[in-house]
Motif scaffolding. Structure first.
Motif, PDB file in Angstrom:
ATOM      1  N   ALA A  98      58.488  -5.608  -1.675  1.00 62.19           N
ATOM      2  CA  ALA A  98      57.049  -5.573  -1.972  1.00 62.19           C
ATOM      3  C   ALA A  98      56.268  -5.143  -0.741  1.00 62.19           C
ATOM      4  CB  ALA A  98      56.578  -6.948  -2.435  1.00 62.19           C
ATOM      5  N   GLY A  99      55.901  -3.864  -0.673  1.00 63.16           N
ATOM      6  CA  GLY A  99      55.176  -3.349   0.475  1.00 63.16           C
ATOM      7  C   GLY A  99      53.670  -3.386   0.279  1.00 63.16           C
ATOM      8  N   LEU A 100      52.929  -3.324   1.393  1.00 63.91           N
ATOM      9  CA  LEU A 100      51.479  -3.291   1.343  1.00 63.91           C
ATOM     10  C   LEU A 100      51.010  -2.049   0.586  1.00 63.91           C
ATOM     11  CD1 LEU A 100      48.723  -4.451   2.286  1.00 63.91           C
ATOM     12  CD2 LEU A 100      48.975  -3.052   4.355  1.00 63.91           C
ATOM     13  N   TRP A 101      50.109  -2.220  -0.360  1.00 63.92           N
ATOM     14  CA  TRP A 101      49.589  -1.149  -1.228  1.00 63.92           C
ATOM     15  C   TRP A 101      50.734  -0.371  -1.884  1.00 63.92           C
ATOM     16  CZ3 TRP A 101      45.637  -3.773  -0.943  1.00 63.92           C
ATOM     17  CH2 TRP A 101      44.845  -3.971   0.176  1.00 63.92           C
ATOM     18  N   THR A 102      51.804  -1.091  -2.208  1.00 60.79           N
ATOM     19  CA  THR A 102      53.076  -0.636  -2.808  1.00 60.79           C
ATOM     20  C   THR A 102      53.991   0.057  -1.805  1.00 60.79           C
ATOM     21  OG1 THR A 102      52.430   1.556  -3.650  1.00 60.79           O
ATOM     22  CG2 THR A 102      51.982  -0.336  -5.079  1.00 60.79           C
ATOM     23  N   GLY A 103      53.589   0.161  -0.525  1.00 58.46           N
ATOM     24  CA  GLY A 103      54.490   0.756   0.468  1.00 58.46           C
ATOM     25  C   GLY A 103      54.551   2.264   0.344  1.00 58.46           C
ATOM     26  N   PRO A 104      55.656   2.884   0.790  1.00 51.90           N
ATOM     27  CA  PRO A 104      55.758   4.344   0.744  1.00 51.90           C
ATOM     28  C   PRO A 104      55.901   4.855  -0.681  1.00 51.90           C
ATOM     29  CG  PRO A 104      57.832   3.380   1.471  1.00 51.90           C
ATOM     30  CD  PRO A 104      56.841   2.259   1.410  1.00 51.90           C
ATOM     31  N   LEU A 105      55.635   6.139  -0.863  1.00 56.42           N
ATOM     32  CA  LEU A 105      55.644   6.754  -2.193  1.00 56.42           C
ATOM     33  C   LEU A 105      56.966   6.605  -2.927  1.00 56.42           C
ATOM     34  CD1 LEU A 105      53.619  10.013  -1.498  1.00 56.42           C
ATOM     35  CD2 LEU A 105      53.128   8.393  -3.351  1.00 56.42           C
ATOM     36  N   LEU A 106      58.072   6.449  -2.196  1.00 54.90           N
ATOM     37  CA  LEU A 106      59.369   6.343  -2.872  1.00 54.90           C
ATOM     38  C   LEU A 106      59.403   5.160  -3.835  1.00 54.90           C
ATOM     39  CD1 LEU A 106      61.335   3.890  -1.532  1.00 54.90           C
ATOM     40  CD2 LEU A 106      61.300   5.473   0.387  1.00 54.90           C
ATOM     41  N   VAL A 107      58.578   4.149  -3.598  1.00 56.50           N
ATOM     42  CA  VAL A 107      58.500   3.005  -4.526  1.00 56.50           C
ATOM     43  C   VAL A 107      57.953   3.472  -5.874  1.00 56.50           C
ATOM     44  CG1 VAL A 107      57.442   0.754  -4.946  1.00 56.50           C
ATOM     45  CG2 VAL A 107      58.213   1.366  -2.639  1.00 56.50           C
ATOM     46  N   MET A 380      80.363  -2.879 -13.216  1.00 58.03           N
ATOM     47  CA  MET A 380      79.226  -2.201 -12.602  1.00 58.03           C
ATOM     48  C   MET A 380      78.518  -1.328 -13.635  1.00 58.03           C
ATOM     49  SD  MET A 380      79.097   0.507  -9.414  1.00 58.03           S
ATOM     50  CE  MET A 380      80.039  -0.497  -8.292  1.00 58.03           C
ATOM     51  N   PRO A 381      77.182  -1.384 -13.667  1.00 60.70           N
ATOM     52  CA  PRO A 381      76.443  -0.534 -14.616  1.00 60.70           C
ATOM     53  C   PRO A 381      76.464   0.924 -14.163  1.00 60.70           C
ATOM     54  CG  PRO A 381      74.912  -1.682 -13.186  1.00 60.70           C
ATOM     55  CD  PRO A 381      76.282  -2.222 -12.867  1.00 60.70           C
ATOM     56  N   ILE A 382      75.848   1.780 -14.933  1.00 56.52           N
ATOM     57  CA  ILE A 382      75.721   3.194 -14.556  1.00 56.52           C
ATOM     58  C   ILE A 382      74.773   3.302 -13.365  1.00 56.52           C
ATOM     59  CG2 ILE A 382      74.998   5.489 -15.308  1.00 56.52           C
ATOM     60  CD1 ILE A 382      75.516   4.534 -18.202  1.00 56.52           C
ATOM     61  N   ILE A 383      75.214   3.987 -12.324  1.00 53.97           N
ATOM     62  CA  ILE A 383      74.375   4.224 -11.161  1.00 53.97           C
ATOM     63  C   ILE A 383      73.521   5.463 -11.442  1.00 53.97           C
ATOM     64  CG2 ILE A 383      74.344   4.718  -8.697  1.00 53.97           C
ATOM     65  CD1 ILE A 383      75.442   1.935  -9.451  1.00 53.97           C
ATOM     66  N   VAL A 384      72.202   5.277 -11.440  1.00 52.62           N
ATOM     67  CA  VAL A 384      71.273   6.361 -11.772  1.00 52.62           C
ATOM     68  C   VAL A 384      70.494   6.739 -10.511  1.00 52.62           C
ATOM     69  CG1 VAL A 384      69.432   7.104 -13.317  1.00 52.62           C
ATOM     70  CG2 VAL A 384      71.036   5.322 -14.063  1.00 52.62           C
ATOM     71  N   PRO A 385      70.749   7.901  -9.929  1.00 50.69           N
ATOM     72  CA  PRO A 385      70.030   8.289  -8.717  1.00 50.69           C
ATOM     73  C   PRO A 385      68.524   8.415  -8.954  1.00 50.69           C
ATOM     74  CG  PRO A 385      71.991   9.643  -9.005  1.00 50.69           C
ATOM     75  CD  PRO A 385      71.797   8.885 -10.282  1.00 50.69           C
ATOM     76  N   ARG A 386      67.769   7.869  -8.028  1.00 55.18           N
ATOM     77  CA  ARG A 386      66.307   7.959  -8.108  1.00 55.18           C
ATOM     78  C   ARG A 386      65.849   9.397  -7.924  1.00 55.18           C
ATOM     79  NH1 ARG A 386      62.873   8.524  -4.083  1.00 55.18           N
ATOM     80  NH2 ARG A 386      64.241   7.757  -2.430  1.00 55.18           N
ATOM     81  N   MET A 387      64.898   9.825  -8.744  1.00 54.69           N
ATOM     82  CA  MET A 387      64.231  11.103  -8.535  1.00 54.69           C
ATOM     83  C   MET A 387      63.338  10.997  -7.297  1.00 54.69           C
ATOM     84  SD  MET A 387      64.993  13.434 -10.879  1.00 54.69           S
ATOM     85  CE  MET A 387      63.611  14.577 -10.671  1.00 54.69           C
ATOM     86  N   SER A 388      63.120  12.119  -6.624  1.00 58.67           N
ATOM     87  CA  SER A 388      62.155  12.143  -5.537  1.00 58.67           C
ATOM     88  C   SER A 388      61.201  13.313  -5.760  1.00 58.67           C
ATOM     89  CB  SER A 388      62.854  12.254  -4.181  1.00 58.67           C
ATOM     90  OG  SER A 388      63.561  13.475  -4.066  1.00 58.67           O
ATOM     91  N   TYR A 389      60.021  13.187  -5.176  1.00 55.94           N
ATOM     92  CA  TYR A 389      58.964  14.168  -5.391  1.00 55.94           C
ATOM     93  C   TYR A 389      58.211  14.419  -4.085  1.00 55.94           C
ATOM     94  CZ  TYR A 389      59.727  12.347 -10.128  1.00 55.94           C
ATOM     95  OH  TYR A 389      60.299  11.924 -11.305  1.00 55.94           O
ATOM     96  N   THR A 390      57.629  15.597  -3.989  1.00 57.70           N
ATOM     97  CA  THR A 390      56.647  15.872  -2.936  1.00 57.70           C
ATOM     98  C   THR A 390      55.366  16.321  -3.618  1.00 57.70           C
ATOM     99  OG1 THR A 390      58.291  16.509  -1.271  1.00 57.70           O
ATOM    100  CG2 THR A 390      56.041  17.270  -0.935  1.00 57.70           C
ATOM    101  N   ALA A 506      55.203  12.463  10.328  1.00 54.98           N
ATOM    102  CA  ALA A 506      56.087  11.852  11.325  1.00 54.98           C
ATOM    103  C   ALA A 506      57.484  12.475  11.273  1.00 54.98           C
ATOM    104  CB  ALA A 506      56.166  10.340  11.129  1.00 54.98           C
ATOM    105  N   ASN A 507      57.517  13.740  10.840  1.00 55.16           N
ATOM    106  CA  ASN A 507      58.779  14.494  10.735  1.00 55.16           C
ATOM    107  C   ASN A 507      59.763  13.842   9.760  1.00 55.16           C
ATOM    108  OD1 ASN A 507      60.025  16.911  11.531  1.00 55.16           O
ATOM    109  ND2 ASN A 507      61.368  15.835  12.955  1.00 55.16           N
ATOM    110  N   LYS A 508      59.232  13.192   8.729  1.00 58.18           N
ATOM    111  CA  LYS A 508      60.049  12.568   7.693  1.00 58.18           C
ATOM    112  C   LYS A 508      59.539  13.031   6.332  1.00 58.18           C
ATOM    113  CE  LYS A 508      60.776   8.331  10.380  1.00 58.18           C
ATOM    114  NZ  LYS A 508      60.516   6.858  10.417  1.00 58.18           N
ATOM    115  N   PRO A 509      60.405  12.980   5.297  1.00 58.18           N
ATOM    116  CA  PRO A 509      59.929  13.326   3.961  1.00 58.18           C
ATOM    117  C   PRO A 509      58.715  12.490   3.573  1.00 58.18           C
ATOM    118  CG  PRO A 509      62.316  13.177   3.966  1.00 58.18           C
ATOM    119  CD  PRO A 509      61.856  12.679   5.304  1.00 58.18           C
ATOM    120  N   GLN A 510      57.780  13.120   2.890  1.00 57.15           N
ATOM    121  CA  GLN A 510      56.537  12.461   2.481  1.00 57.15           C
ATOM    122  C   GLN A 510      56.783  11.109   1.825  1.00 57.15           C
ATOM    123  OE1 GLN A 510      54.438  13.583  -1.348  1.00 57.15           O
ATOM    124  NE2 GLN A 510      53.258  14.809   0.078  1.00 57.15           N
ATOM    125  N   GLU A 511      57.779  11.043   0.946  1.00 55.90           N
ATOM    126  CA  GLU A 511      58.011   9.829   0.156  1.00 55.90           C
ATOM    127  C   GLU A 511      58.401   8.631   1.000  1.00 55.90           C
ATOM    128  OE1 GLU A 511      62.715  10.173  -0.972  1.00 55.90           O
ATOM    129  OE2 GLU A 511      61.274  10.506  -2.569  1.00 55.90           O
TER     130      GLU A 511
END
Length: 547
Positions: A98-107, A380-390, A506-511
């Motif tokens: 639980a990040g402040l203001w939902t934390g980074p966009l990846l959430v 183990m359930p099906i591992i579903v990779p998270r989508m990412s966006y910019t 900061a030289n990191k992906p936006q998310e």
């Protein structure tokens, strides 16, 4: 211009890369199912029905969810989905701290992925599949959760952070945030964000949520309810007392069979390393893989280690017998907490998990859990990779076109492209002329150094040092000249730097850096709708979304 565009973003975890792209057949035994195989979803669905008797009572779980979500302002869609859970509906689940203001966009990306994965599964299986977000409120790393980054009105990356209240190092959900602290955080956000038509409504919403939020987890849940209530996203806090009571039988099992589980994790770790991959979670001999909220230290979250027939803290200053822990499991389960390796087991005990949406690091460490699942007669359930966006705003896209920058240029070689553009503007050939002077100077000076050395050998080193200093001074003059010349391009440099700050902060992906509040402030709800409508792939992927 297209509203979205696919881009293959490199995966930092080799094991995750191998899972997503099926490039290493040897790892299939670590995961079992594969998200990209349609028949695996049907097979997992059938297995869930067979394993139903071993799970927590669905009606009890649903009642706990209903009570929790009601505190956050449950939508009709979420309540309908909770009712479906009470009837045994399968879920697609994923979670985050639980990040402040939902934390980074990846959430936000994870929530969107959970929702779209559940929709996709529902369409294939012809049955209701419920999206569930697991708020990891039991985590105690305050410094990971307490901040958010925004692009300020001055177009600079700014970190906003909540100071840690005094008290024991307990879970984020149990760490109280005072009303005056919320007021200060909202005031700092107001000062930082640029003015916009949506800013007053955003601040008003945050102020309203703060009045019912006693912790970062409460605010986090309230924001997710607001953003995704219409999508029926069901929330839970892993540190909820009501949920802990339902987990009591599983905590007992985790304690009673702790030695077997330890061996399962160690065995899986050995397999991962033997395949040439690096472990992404600590697998330590003697670790119980459980935490205890220390009853004599104000609820400080304490990792348990096994030593001399007891469960101890790291320094061996406190110890509990297995019987004492079993008593906690039966009578005070709120004192117990999972770590990253036992949390997957608890998740599968509570829910009929069809698939779990995971980020790259999570996929890598879930490889360590397969044998533990089997040890307890689970799967183990099906591992579903998270989508990412910019997210690319209109002004950013316009400036990228102006400077002929592709998305790959920004992500992979921005500094080089920026430097190249500035050199192209050099109508005076500054670099070329200074270079010629330095070369001419060396050609003229070196014979003098050689002559001096012939007079006295010790002068050779002095001559070389002297020549180096003069060349450094010429280079210094060159850099000052370039800086002065480039001042006429300050507006262009600001535009170029704004592109980088938006897409690669900061030289990191936006998310991984920026908070969603900056986009909410500028676009209202429209930015989120774009994400929900973007193409979805069960095996993950990266979409460039133009706003």
């Amino acid at each position: 211009m297209m509203s979205t565009e696919s881009y293959r973003l490199p995966v930092a975890q080799p094991l995750t890369e191998a899972y997503i792209h099926r490039s290493d057949a040897r790892i299939e035994e670590l995961y079992g199912y594969y998200a990209g195989t349609a028949s695996d979803w049907e097979r997992r669905y059938r297995t869930l029905r067979d394993l139903a008797p071993a799970r927590a009572n669905a009606a009890d779980v649903a009642e706990s969810l209903r009570a929790y979500q009601a505190k956050q302002g449950a939508s009709e869609e979420a309540l309908a989905n909770i009712a479906a859970i009470s009837e045994g509906a399968p879920v697609v689940i994923g979670g985050q701290q639980a990040g402040l203001w939902t934390g980074p966009l990846l959430v936000i990306h994870k929530a969107v992925s959970i929702i779209n994965a559940a929709k996709s599964a529902s369409e294939q299986l012809g049955t209701k599949v419920v999206p569930v977000f697991w708020i990891a409120g039991e985590d105690h790393d305050w410094d990971e959760a307490n901040h958010a980054y925004v692009i300020s009105a001055e177009q600079e990356l700014k970190k906003l952070a909540a100071a840690r209240p005094e008290g024991p190092r307990t879970s984020v959900s149990r760490t109280a945030v005072a009303p005056e602290a919320w007021e200060q955080l909202i005031a700092e956000l107001e000062q930082s964000l640029p003015h916009s038509e949506f800013k007053p409504l955003l601040l008003e919403k945050l102020a309203g949520l703060s009045q019912q939020s006693s912790s970062l987890s409460d605010m986090f849940a309230g924001l997710l309810c607001h953003l995704f209530g219409g999508e029926g996203l069901v929330l839970l806090d892993a540190d909820s007392p009501e949920l802990r009571r339902l987990e009591s039988p599983m905590f007992r099992k985790l304690i009673e069979r702790n030695d077997e589980l330890e061996q399962a994790y160690l065995s899986a770790a050995g397999k991962v390393k033997s395949l040439g991959y690096t472990l992404q979670a600590d697998v330590v001999p003697g670790s119980a893989n459980l935490f205890l909220f220390h009853p004599e230290k104000g609820g400080e979250r304490t990792l348990l280690h096994k030593k001399e027939g007891s469960f101890q803290d790291r320094k061996g200053l406190s110890a509990w017998s297995a019987d004492e822990l079993l008593h906690f499991a039966d009578e005070q389960p709120e004192l117990l907490s999972n770590n990253v390796l036992t949390r997957p087991l608890m998740q599968d005990y509570l829910f009929p998990v069809l698939g779990t949406v995971l980020g790259p690091g999570e996929i890598a460490y879930w490889a360590l859990t397969g044998e533990a699942f089997r040890t307890l007669g689970m799967e183990m359930p099906i591992i579903v990779p998270r989508m990412s966006y910019t997210l690319i705003e209109g002004t950013i896209a316009k400036n990228m076109a102006k400077y002929e920058l592709s998305f790959a240029d920004v992500m992979e070689r921005f500094d080089a492209r920026k430097d190249a553009w500035l050199k192209e503007q050099d109508g005076l050939a500054i670099e070329e002329k200074f270079g010629a002077v330095k070369a001419t100077f060396e050609d003229m000076y070196k014979p003098l150094v050689d002559m001096a050395a012939s007079v006295q050998a010790g002068l050779a080193k002095l001559g070389e040092t002297n020549m180096t200093k003069i060349l450094e001074q010429i280079s210094y003059m060159e850099s000052k000249t370039v800086d002065a010349y480039n001042k006429q391009f300050e507006a262009s440099i600001r535009q170029l730097d704004r592109i980088a700050a938006s897409i690669l902060p900061a030289n990191k992906p936006q998310e991984r850096v920026l908070s969603m509040v900056g986009y909410w402030n500028r676009y209202g709800d429209a930015w989120l709708g774009k994400l929900l409508e973007a193409p979805y792939d069960r095996t993950g992927g990266h979409e460039i979304v133009y706003l």
